[in-house]
Design an enzyme around this catalytic site. Structure first.
Site, PDB file in Angstrom:
ATOM      1  N   ARG A  52      -8.630  -3.666  -2.895  1.00  0.00           N
ATOM      2  CA  ARG A  52      -8.771  -3.101  -1.548  1.00  0.00           C
ATOM      3  C   ARG A  52      -7.458  -2.421  -1.200  1.00  0.00           C
ATOM      4  O   ARG A  52      -6.468  -2.521  -1.931  1.00  0.00           O
ATOM      5  CB  ARG A  52      -9.225  -4.142  -0.494  1.00  0.00           C
ATOM      6  N   GLY A  53      -7.488  -1.715  -0.061  1.00  0.00           N
ATOM      7  CA  GLY A  53      -6.340  -0.873   0.283  1.00  0.00           C
ATOM      8  C   GLY A  53      -6.639   0.529  -0.211  1.00  0.00           C
ATOM      9  O   GLY A  53      -7.025   0.710  -1.374  1.00  0.00           O
ATOM     10  N   ALA A  54      -6.435   1.525   0.675  1.00  0.00           N
ATOM     11  CA  ALA A  54      -6.925   2.879   0.397  1.00  0.00           C
ATOM     12  C   ALA A  54      -6.458   3.450  -0.954  1.00  0.00           C
ATOM     13  O   ALA A  54      -7.289   3.853  -1.778  1.00  0.00           O
ATOM     14  CB  ALA A  54      -6.548   3.806   1.551  1.00  0.00           C
ATOM     15  N   ARG A  95     -17.274   2.187  -0.511  1.00  0.00           N
ATOM     16  CA  ARG A  95     -16.703   1.949   0.825  1.00  0.00           C
ATOM     17  C   ARG A  95     -16.520   3.305   1.509  1.00  0.00           C
ATOM     18  O   ARG A  95     -16.107   4.272   0.854  1.00  0.00           O
ATOM     19  CB  ARG A  95     -15.364   1.209   0.747  1.00  0.00           C
ATOM     20  N   GLN A 199      -5.777 -10.403   5.438  1.00  0.00           N
ATOM     21  CA  GLN A 199      -4.920  -9.684   4.486  1.00  0.00           C
ATOM     22  C   GLN A 199      -3.443  -9.947   4.775  1.00  0.00           C
ATOM     23  O   GLN A 199      -2.616  -9.914   3.870  1.00  0.00           O
ATOM     24  CB  GLN A 199      -5.184  -8.162   4.554  1.00  0.00           C
ATOM     25  N   ASP A 240      -5.920   4.422   6.252  1.00  0.00           N
ATOM     26  CA  ASP A 240      -7.070   4.651   5.368  1.00  0.00           C
ATOM     27  C   ASP A 240      -7.520   6.104   5.380  1.00  0.00           C
ATOM     28  O   ASP A 240      -8.122   6.587   4.421  1.00  0.00           O
ATOM     29  CB  ASP A 240      -8.236   3.748   5.758  1.00  0.00           C
ATOM     30  N   ASN A 250      -7.077   2.930  10.445  1.00  0.00           N
ATOM     31  CA  ASN A 250      -6.456   1.836   9.682  1.00  0.00           C
ATOM     32  C   ASN A 250      -7.153   0.536  10.091  1.00  0.00           C
ATOM     33  O   ASN A 250      -8.035   0.517  10.957  1.00  0.00           O
ATOM     34  CB  ASN A 250      -4.944   1.783   9.928  1.00  0.00           C
ATOM     35  N   LYS A 251      -6.743  -0.545   9.464  1.00  0.00           N
ATOM     36  CA  LYS A 251      -7.366  -1.862   9.663  1.00  0.00           C
ATOM     37  C   LYS A 251      -7.574  -2.185  11.139  1.00  0.00           C
ATOM     38  O   LYS A 251      -6.704  -1.930  11.973  1.00  0.00           O
ATOM     39  CB  LYS A 251      -6.478  -2.928   8.999  1.00  0.00           C
TER      40      LYS A 251
HETATM   41  O1  MRU Z   1     -10.199  -3.500   4.244  1.00  0.00           O
HETATM   42  P1  MRU Z   1      -8.947  -3.213   3.471  1.00  0.00           P
HETATM   43  O2  MRU Z   1      -8.177  -4.438   3.105  1.00  0.00           O
HETATM   44  O3  MRU Z   1      -9.187  -2.292   2.294  1.00  0.00           O
HETATM   45  O4  MRU Z   1      -8.033  -2.395   4.493  1.00  0.00           O
HETATM   46  C1  MRU Z   1      -6.778  -1.963   4.083  1.00  0.00           C
HETATM   47  C2  MRU Z   1      -6.013  -1.305   5.156  1.00  0.00           C
HETATM   48  O5  MRU Z   1      -6.467  -1.091   6.252  1.00  0.00           O
HETATM   49  C3  MRU Z   1      -4.645  -0.784   4.783  1.00  0.00           C
HETATM   50  O6  MRU Z   1      -3.783  -0.839   5.881  1.00  0.00           O
HETATM   51  C4  MRU Z   1      -4.760   0.676   4.321  1.00  0.00           C
HETATM   52  O7  MRU Z   1      -5.765   0.806   3.351  1.00  0.00           O
HETATM   53  C5  MRU Z   1      -3.492   1.181   3.778  1.00  0.00           C
HETATM   54  S1  MRU Z   1      -3.100   0.422   2.223  1.00  0.00           S
HETATM   55  C6  MRU Z   1      -1.685   1.150   1.647  1.00  0.00           C
END
Ligand code: MRU
Length: 356
Positions: A52-54, A95, A199, A240, A250-251
Site C-alpha cells: 500500500r502507499g501510492a 484501487r 498505518q 495519493d 491523501n489518507k
Molecule cells: O490506504 P493506504 O495505506 O494505501 O494510504 C496511503 C496514504 O494515504 C499515503 O499517505 C500516500 O499513499 C502517500 S505514500 C508515500
C-alpha cells in the site's frame, strides 16, 4: 533486509523472477514476505493492502505487468500484446485513488507498444526497475528539499505511512523527516495512529524506530490539541493524487489536520513525486475516493468493537484544498502556496528550489 542505498526496509522486491512483497497487514508483529508469481496475485495484493502507499502500488503494478507479459508470451508469442490488455485492466481495478497506479500502468503500456515480436520480459523488467529506482531517487531528493523548508528546529506531526514501506524506498513525508532528523532540525516526531488501518501506529512507528528515530504516537483525535500546545512546527504528509490546482488526496484525516494546522498557525507540507500529480483533473473534487468495507471501522484487530447493528462510513481518503497547503515538495522542486499556474509550471520543469 537492508537496502543498498540505506537502512530502510524494502517492501517491494523483484527476486528470482517473481515479485516479493512485505505483507504490511502483518506488521509490526510479523515480518512475512509474500511471493506473487502471476498478475492476478499482484492485483489481489494491492487490493487487500499487502502492499500500500501510492508509489509502492505503482511499482508493484509495474512488476505485475512483467509477470503478465511472461505468462502471455509463453501462452501465445504472436498475440501477447493483444491479450495483455485484460491484465492491465485487472491491475487498474485494484484501487481507485492513488494515481501512481494508473501512471505506472500507462508507462508500461507505452513500453509494450514499442516492443516488436521479441521476448518482452527483459525489456519490461528493465522499465519496471527504472520506475522503482527513479522513485527511490526522487524520495532522496525530496527529503533534502523538504528538510530545507524546516528553518527552525521543531517537532513535526505525520499521518498514515508515507515511508519506505509506501514507496520505492526512503519515503516521501518520512524521507523529509529522515533527512531533517539527521540534520538535527527535528526534536520529536509525532505520528497519528491513523484509524482504521493503523498505518501510523503499525507501520510508521515500526519503520522510524527501525531507523533509530524516536516516535510518539497519538490517537487521531488528539492532533488538534497537540497543535494547540504550540510546539509543532510542521505537519508533513504524503499524497495519493494531486490535482492540477494543487488540491491533494491523501489518507482520511489529512483534511482535518490541514484545517487544524491553519487555525493553530502550524505549517502544512505535502511531499509527493510528480508521478502523483494528475494534470487531467482540474481540482480535487474530481479525484475518485475509495470507500472500503464497513468492517474496517466496526472491528479492531479482527475483534468487533462497535455496537451490534451500527453502520459505518469508511472513505479511505479525503481532499485537502490547495489553499490550506503551505508547500508541495516534489523531486522537480517545491511549490509554495500551490495553485494551478505553479503546478503547471513545475510540471513543465520551471523549478523553484528553496535556498536555505
Ligand atoms: O490506504 P493506504 O495505506 O494505501 O494510504 C496511503 C496514504 O494515504 C499515503 O499517505 C500516500 O499513499 C502517500 S505514500 C508515500
Amino acid at each position: 533486509m537492508v537496502s543498498e542505498m540505506g537502512t530502510e526496509v524494502e517492501a517491494v522486491q523483484w527476486l528470482n523472477g517473481a515479485l516479493t512483497l512485505l505483507d504490511q497487514r502483518c506488521l509490526p508483529q510479523q515480518e512475512v514476505y509474500l511471493t506473487c508469481t502471476d498478475v492476478a496475485a499482484v492485483a489481489t495484493a494491492i487490493q487487500k493492502m499487502v502492499v500500500r502507499g501510492a508509489p509502492a502500488i505503482g511499482i508493484a503494478a509495474a512488476y505485475g505487468v512483467v509477470l503478465a507479459a511472461k505468462q502471455r508470451y509463453w501462452q501465445a508469442a504472436e498475440e501477447w500484446q493483444y491479450h495483455i490488455d485484460q491484465d492491465l485492466t485487472l491491475l487498474a481495478q485494484s484501487r481507485p485513488t492513488a494515481v501512481n497506479l494508473f501512471w505506472a500502468i500507462a508507462r508500461m503500456r507505452e513500453r509494450i507498444k514499442h516492443i516488436g515480436g521479441d521476448d518482452p520480459v527483459h525489456r519490461l523488467l528493465h522499465e519496471a526497475e527504472s520506475i522503482h529506482h527513479e522513485d527511490n531517487q526522487a524520495n532522496r531528493c525530496m527529503g533534502e528539499l523538504g528538510a530545507r523548508l524546516i528553518t527552525a528546529s521543531c517537532n513535526v506531526l505525520t499521518h498514515c505511512n508515507a515511508g519506505a514501506l509506501a514507496t520505492g524506498g526512503y519515503g516521501t513525508a518520512l524521507g523529509v523527516i529522515r533527512c531533517a532528523f539527521r540534520l538535527k532540525k527535528i526534536h520529536q516526531v509525532y505520528a497519528d495512529e491513523t484509524r482504521p488501518w493503523l498505518q501510523g501506529s503499525r507501520l510508521t512507528a515500526w519503520e522510524l524506530l527501525r531507523d533509530n528515530i524516536p516516535v510518539t504516537l497519538l490517537a487521531d483525535g488528539a492532533a488538534s490539541y497537540l497543535m494547540k500546545q504550540g510546539n509543532i512546527g510542521w505537519v508533513i504528509v504524503g499524497a495519493d493524487r494531486i490535482a492540477a490546482n494543487g488540491d491533494v488526496a491523501n489518507k482520511i484525516g489529512t483534511l482535518g489536520l490541514a484545517v487544524n494546522a491553519r487555525y493553530h498557525g502550524v505549517k502544512f507540507m505535502v511531499v509527493a513525486p510528480t508521478s502523483t500529480v494528475d494534470l487531467s483533473l482540474s481540482h480535487g473534487d474530481a479525484i475518485p475516493i475509495e470507500h472500503r468495507p464497513a468492517a474496517e471501522v466496526l472491528t479492531l484487530g479482527g475483534e468487533s468493537v462497535a455496537a451490534t447493528g451500527a453502520q459505518a462510513w469508511n472513505p479511505a481518503f479525503d481532499i485537502t484544498p490547495a489553499a490550506l497547503i503551505d508547500a508541495i515538495v516534489t523531486e522537480k522542486g517545491v511549490i509554495e502556496s500551490p495553485d494551478q499556474n505553479k503546478t503547471m509550471a513545475l510540471m513543465q520543469n520551471e523549478v523553484y528550489l528553496p535556498q536555505n
